[in-house]
Design an enzyme around this catalytic site. Sequence first.
Site, PDB file in Angstrom:
ATOM      1  CB  VAL A  17      20.452 -41.117 -21.599  1.00 27.22           C
ATOM      2  CG1 VAL A  17      21.527 -40.155 -21.072  1.00 27.22           C
ATOM      3  CG2 VAL A  17      19.126 -40.861 -20.901  1.00 27.22           C
ATOM      4  NE  ARG A  49      18.400 -54.052 -28.829  1.00 28.02           N
ATOM      5  CZ  ARG A  49      18.042 -53.579 -27.632  1.00 28.02           C
ATOM      6  NH1 ARG A  49      18.046 -54.374 -26.583  1.00 28.02           N
ATOM      7  NH2 ARG A  49      17.683 -52.313 -27.492  1.00 28.02           N
ATOM      8  CD  GLU A 131      23.773 -31.665 -11.337  1.00 26.09           C
ATOM      9  OE1 GLU A 131      22.649 -31.735 -10.809  1.00 26.09           O
ATOM     10  OE2 GLU A 131      24.742 -31.095 -10.805  1.00 26.09           O
ATOM     11  N   GLY A 189       4.498 -41.557 -23.890  1.00 26.94           N
ATOM     12  CA  GLY A 189       5.890 -41.925 -23.668  1.00 26.94           C
ATOM     13  C   GLY A 189       6.460 -41.451 -22.351  1.00 26.94           C
ATOM     14  CE  LYS A 207      15.115 -39.496 -10.454  1.00 28.81           C
ATOM     15  NZ  LYS A 207      14.015 -39.036 -11.328  1.00 28.81           N
TER      16      LYS A 207
END
Length: 430
Positions: A17, A49, A131, A189, A207
């Site tokens: 993200v 890292r 959000e 994934g 959530k």
Amino acid sequence: MMRTRPLKVALLGCGVVGSEVARIMTTHADDLAARIGAPVELAGVAVRRPDKVREGVSRELVTTDATALVKRGDIDVVVEVIGGIEPARSLITTAFEHGASVVSANKALLAQDGADLHAAAESHGKDLYYEAAVAGAIPLIRPLRESLAGDKVNRVLGIVNGTTNFILDKMDSTGAGYQEALDEATALGYAEADPTADVEGFDAAAKAAILAGIAFHTRVRLDDVYREGMTEVTAADFASAREMGCTIKLLAICERAGDGRSVTARVHPAMIPLTHPLASVRGAYNAVFVESDASGQLMFYGPGAGGAPTASAVLGDLVAVCRNRLSGTTGPGESAYADLTVSGMGDVVTRYHISLDVADKPGVLAQVATVFAEHGVSIDTVRQQGKDGEASLVVVTHRASDAALGGTVEALRKLDTVRGVASIMRVEGE
């Protein structure tokens, strides 16, 4: 007139993200500046890292000292996308103390400590926007908090985890078993190497806590949310659902009680009719169905996870917070004035689908029906199939409380003619 001095942004985390946030800030810099009224500058990126190559992020901006970054004093907005409880909580509160507003995507932290973080933001006159914490790119928190501020929300029902929806959709559409569908989700994934947070409902529960708090103007913590995972859902459950004209979804359900004095929040697998809008949500998509007094029924749909969709929500918050910064104001903070009681699962009333393994002999159905009647649970339909002395009995109830159903099942287990309870599933969306 546009201000020439840039607003400075500190980015905490540069993974899937965070890297997308940095990319969009760079590639859309002119548009963002025009929408905000001032340029925005990425002033520092805190990572674990530092030697990892991050496309579009100058090495001069990278640091491993996140605390020093948020303490700089010249930072206008801190974007937190590292996740987890600590050090995220300490970094956010430190950011407020040193004059920065915060944009976060941290559902776990907000579900656990949202009230304290809102209080810290308010005490320092800063914004806390999130959000991206609930449903990726889907605009949901802002509509609940602002667009529906004049309405009374009664129910929020939704699919808020893309991994679980992908798995359940595969089981439904292809007949795959749970493990086979999970393996495919991992290969594509959609599922983490350790999918526990998703498949056991922890992600969706966080959530649900956030959504319930906003929808009902009441503090709802993660511990208040009933949680049940989906690992026990089988192909047989889907077969039963199809016979009822239903499918199965892992739902987050937040409800206001009929008397208006209490609310509940829960996450669990449920059968929903194929005619319900949520039944058509496929793959890794999310959708949330909102029911309110004035606006009626609303549905929000779209990609609920992934780097770019989540970054889109982060950038939307960033624009709003930067605008507030320029005008010297703050946006809406926590609204918990209603202070409604948060009830437990025992008070929840819904329909149930119960599958029993029973002896195939006369009188079994009468015994089972008697147990349901004794516990005040009304039966809607019954279906029985038997062979070679064994049978399956499927009972669908009318609406009953979870407590009443629990007592019924406990009594059924004591019958000599009941070999076992194969499955229990709630029926929602009707």
